[in-house]
Design a protein around this motif. Structure first.
Motif, PDB file in Angstrom:
ATOM      1  N   ALA A  64       0.944  -1.172  -0.011  1.00 15.68           N
ATOM      2  CA  ALA A  64      -0.047  -0.001  -0.055  1.00 15.68           C
ATOM      3  C   ALA A  64       0.824   1.162   0.152  1.00 15.68           C
ATOM      4  N   PHE A  65       0.603   2.018  -1.208  1.00 15.97           N
ATOM      5  CA  PHE A  65       1.668   3.013  -1.250  1.00 15.97           C
ATOM      6  C   PHE A  65       0.811   4.529  -1.457  1.00 15.97           C
ATOM      7  N   PRO A  66       1.254   5.717  -0.798  1.00 14.89           N
ATOM      8  CA  PRO A  66       0.355   6.790  -0.858  1.00 14.89           C
ATOM      9  C   PRO A  66       0.966   7.786  -2.012  1.00 14.89           C
ATOM     10  N   PHE A  67       0.260   8.141  -2.789  1.00 19.74           N
ATOM     11  CA  PHE A  67       0.712   9.002  -3.882  1.00 19.74           C
ATOM     12  C   PHE A  67       0.093  10.655  -3.650  1.00 19.74           C
ATOM     13  N   LYS A  68       0.945  11.539  -4.031  1.00 21.90           N
ATOM     14  CA  LYS A  68       0.709  12.913  -4.171  1.00 21.90           C
ATOM     15  C   LYS A  68      -0.474  13.223  -5.294  1.00 21.90           C
ATOM     16  N   ARG A  69      -0.085  12.400  -6.359  1.00 26.21           N
ATOM     17  CA  ARG A  69      -0.987  12.294  -7.571  1.00 26.21           C
ATOM     18  C   ARG A  69      -2.340  12.026  -7.215  1.00 26.21           C
ATOM     19  N   ARG A  70      -3.206  12.627  -8.208  1.00 23.47           N
ATOM     20  CA  ARG A  70      -4.691  12.282  -7.772  1.00 23.47           C
ATOM     21  C   ARG A  70      -4.698  10.983  -8.871  1.00 23.47           C
ATOM     22  N   PRO A  71      -5.933  10.074  -8.636  1.00 23.10           N
ATOM     23  CA  PRO A  71      -6.001   8.896  -9.181  1.00 23.10           C
ATOM     24  C   PRO A  71      -5.806   9.104 -11.084  1.00 23.10           C
ATOM     25  N   ALA A  72      -6.557  10.095 -11.349  1.00 24.68           N
ATOM     26  CA  ALA A  72      -6.382  10.335 -12.975  1.00 24.68           C
ATOM     27  C   ALA A  72      -4.956  10.812 -13.310  1.00 24.68           C
ATOM     28  N   GLU A  73      -3.919  10.876 -12.401  1.00 29.42           N
ATOM     29  CA  GLU A  73      -2.626  11.208 -12.775  1.00 29.42           C
ATOM     30  C   GLU A  73      -1.655   9.961 -12.551  1.00 29.42           C
ATOM     31  N   LEU A  74      -2.324   8.717 -12.468  1.00 33.73           N
ATOM     32  CA  LEU A  74      -1.630   7.522 -12.139  1.00 33.73           C
ATOM     33  C   LEU A  74      -1.333   6.689 -13.557  1.00 33.73           C
ATOM     34  N   SER A  75      -1.891   7.334 -14.635  1.00 35.18           N
ATOM     35  CA  SER A  75      -1.775   6.134 -15.869  1.00 35.18           C
ATOM     36  C   SER A  75      -0.421   5.624 -16.144  1.00 35.18           C
ATOM     37  N   ASN A 117       6.785 -16.141 -23.107  1.00 31.56           N
ATOM     38  CA  ASN A 117       5.383 -16.026 -23.408  1.00 31.56           C
ATOM     39  C   ASN A 117       4.332 -16.766 -22.459  1.00 31.56           C
ATOM     40  N   ASN A 118       5.229 -17.241 -21.308  1.00 33.90           N
ATOM     41  CA  ASN A 118       4.035 -18.003 -20.466  1.00 33.90           C
ATOM     42  C   ASN A 118       4.171 -17.220 -19.204  1.00 33.90           C
ATOM     43  N   LYS A 119       3.059 -16.928 -18.545  1.00 31.68           N
ATOM     44  CA  LYS A 119       2.906 -16.035 -17.339  1.00 31.68           C
ATOM     45  C   LYS A 119       3.848 -16.360 -16.278  1.00 31.68           C
ATOM     46  N   LEU A 120       4.724 -15.472 -15.767  1.00 32.51           N
ATOM     47  CA  LEU A 120       5.444 -15.584 -14.813  1.00 32.51           C
ATOM     48  C   LEU A 120       4.878 -14.882 -13.424  1.00 32.51           C
ATOM     49  N   GLY A 121       4.363 -13.634 -13.727  1.00 32.28           N
ATOM     50  CA  GLY A 121       3.740 -13.121 -12.805  1.00 32.28           C
ATOM     51  C   GLY A 121       2.506 -12.218 -13.029  1.00 32.28           C
ATOM     52  N   GLY A 122       1.912 -11.777 -11.866  1.00 32.15           N
ATOM     53  CA  GLY A 122       0.643 -10.936 -12.165  1.00 32.15           C
ATOM     54  C   GLY A 122       0.688  -9.520 -11.533  1.00 32.15           C
ATOM     55  N   ILE A 123       0.011  -8.538 -11.837  1.00 34.47           N
ATOM     56  CA  ILE A 123       0.169  -7.292 -10.902  1.00 34.47           C
ATOM     57  C   ILE A 123      -1.314  -6.691 -10.997  1.00 34.47           C
ATOM     58  N   LEU A 124      -1.775  -6.501  -9.794  1.00 39.85           N
ATOM     59  CA  LEU A 124      -3.140  -6.040  -9.600  1.00 39.85           C
ATOM     60  C   LEU A 124      -3.242  -4.865  -8.742  1.00 39.85           C
ATOM     61  N   ILE A 125      -3.624  -3.713  -9.351  1.00 39.95           N
ATOM     62  CA  ILE A 125      -3.471  -2.652  -8.653  1.00 39.95           C
ATOM     63  C   ILE A 125      -5.020  -2.042  -8.366  1.00 39.95           C
ATOM     64  N   GLU A 126      -5.124  -1.724  -7.132  1.00 34.86           N
ATOM     65  CA  GLU A 126      -6.616  -1.111  -6.655  1.00 34.86           C
ATOM     66  C   GLU A 126      -6.437  -0.052  -5.787  1.00 34.86           C
ATOM     67  N   GLY A 127      -7.437   0.703  -5.349  1.00 36.14           N
ATOM     68  CA  GLY A 127      -7.091   1.950  -4.519  1.00 36.14           C
ATOM     69  C   GLY A 127      -7.821   2.929  -4.956  1.00 36.14           C
ATOM     70  N   GLY A 128      -7.343   4.392  -4.256  1.00 33.60           N
ATOM     71  CA  GLY A 128      -8.051   5.451  -4.941  1.00 33.60           C
ATOM     72  C   GLY A 128      -7.879   6.430  -3.761  1.00 33.60           C
ATOM     73  N   GLN A 129      -8.451   7.740  -4.108  1.00 33.95           N
ATOM     74  CA  GLN A 129      -8.284   8.789  -3.153  1.00 33.95           C
ATOM     75  C   GLN A 129      -9.859   8.883  -2.339  1.00 33.95           C
ATOM     76  N   ALA A 130      -9.718   8.648  -1.148  1.00 29.97           N
ATOM     77  CA  ALA A 130     -10.904   8.695  -0.242  1.00 29.97           C
ATOM     78  C   ALA A 130     -11.530  10.217  -0.326  1.00 29.97           C
ATOM     79  N   LYS A 131     -10.953  11.106  -0.035  1.00 30.19           N
ATOM     80  CA  LYS A 131     -11.239  12.524  -0.013  1.00 30.19           C
ATOM     81  C   LYS A 131     -10.397  13.502  -0.549  1.00 30.19           C
ATOM     82  N   ALA A 132     -10.958  14.589  -1.165  1.00 32.11           N
ATOM     83  CA  ALA A 132      -9.809  15.730  -1.693  1.00 32.11           C
ATOM     84  C   ALA A 132      -9.061  15.883  -0.545  1.00 32.11           C
ATOM     85  N   ASP A 133      -7.575  15.991  -0.877  1.00 26.83           N
ATOM     86  CA  ASP A 133      -6.465  16.469   0.043  1.00 26.83           C
ATOM     87  C   ASP A 133      -5.967  15.211   0.541  1.00 26.83           C
ATOM     88  N   ASP A 134      -6.523  14.062   0.674  1.00 24.27           N
ATOM     89  CA  ASP A 134      -6.055  12.790   0.999  1.00 24.27           C
ATOM     90  C   ASP A 134      -4.890  12.445   0.016  1.00 24.27           C
TER      91      ASP A 134
END
Ligand code: ATP
Length: 261
Positions: A64-75, A117-134
């Motif tokens: 779990a990692f906190p970003f200063k960027r907003r979700p829309a800026e995490l592309s 070509n065979n799957k070695l690993g997977g990455i799943l990213i979830e989360g978001g910003q709970a409220k403005a300024d968080d």
């Protein structure tokens, strides 16, 4: 270098991503947390899919990692995580990234590690910003097959192939050591990403692209499949598909990329 990251080890849980998501939603996260499970019983893939793990043969953890960027800026974040995982594997296995590339390690847009070509690993990213300024909290799940890919494959849909780190190196690193190297690499990469975004990583990602110049098919958009020649990614991490006389950008969502059969 994990000074700012809380480390948690549990013997068993359903999903380390879910464990951290619950705490993020409850407002309990302050510093980055990395949580590893010896046995993960209900690992998740994207769009409700399942990530399988056998306790002795798999590495499953979430950060779990906190970003200063907003979700829309995490592309491009899932692509960057792929690069971070490769760097961590390289350090833990004491193999250069060039050696890993030569052994057949590649990245499949937007979130998979492939070995020949065979799957070695997977990455799943979830989360978001709970409220403005968080901060924007992203829960980054990583699953890597360490050995015995046949045992995993036996439980996958017919035709889905798994690979393992043991196919790259005979002397697998200690799981704890590998985990710590992966966390350190992720922390470095994510901190840089928070400052500069995906743009500066685009060229590195292209070097690992499994499907560069291959005819591919995108499905799962809720519409007809989209066909084209994969031309890498743009500065936002969107997949570029060449179609006749135009190039279109596909943004990561719950879409699946396949080689055209
Ligand atoms: P797609 O392959 O359609 O792009 P995806 O890469 O997003 O999907 P994920 O949701 O990341 O897939 O991962 C889940 C899928 O990966 C499962 O549906 C299964 O096919 C496969 N899978 C699950 N566990 C493993 C594993 N340990 N090793 C290799 N493949 C696995």
């Amino acid at each position: 270098m994990t000074a700012n990251c809380i480390l948690e080890r549990v013997s068993e849980t359903k999903s380390t991503n879910d464990d951290l998501l619950i705490r993020w939603r409850a407002g309990e996260l302050i510093d980055p947390v990395a949580r590893i499970a010896h046995k993960q019983t209900a690992g998740k893939g994207r769009a409700g899919r399942t990530w399988l793990a056998n306790p002795e043969d798999s590495l499953c953890f979430s950060l779990a990692f906190p970003f200063k960027r907003r979700p829309a800026e995490l592309s491009g974040l899932s692509l960057l995580v792929g690069l971070a995982v490769i760097a961590g594997i390289s350090q833990a296995c004491d193999l250069s990234e060039a050696a890993l590339h030569a052994a057949g390690l590649h990245l499949k847009w937007p979130n998979d590690l492939l070995l020949n070509n065979n799957k070695l690993g997977g990455i799943l990213i979830e989360g978001g910003q709970a409220k403005a300024d968080d901060p924007t909290w992203m829960i980054i799940g990583v699953g890597i097959n360490l050995r015995n890919p046949e045992a995993i494959e036996a439980n996958l849909d017919a035709g889905v192939k798994a690979s393992s780190l043991s196919q790259i190196t005979k002397t697998l690193p200690d799981v704890e050591y590998l985990w710590l190297k992966l966390i350190a690499s992720l922390e470095n990469h994510l901190t840089e990403f928070d400052l500069h975004g995906f743009k500066s990583c685009k060229d590195s990602w292209m070097k690992w692209d499994a499907y560069q110049n291959k005819p591919v098919c995108i499905s799962g958009t809720g519409k007809d499949p989209i066909y084209g020649i994969a031309k890498g990614v743009d500065e936002t991490g969107a997949l570029l598909l060449q179609q006749d006389n135009k190039t279109i950008a596909i943004h990561a969502g719950d879409v699946s990329l396949r080689i055209q059969s």
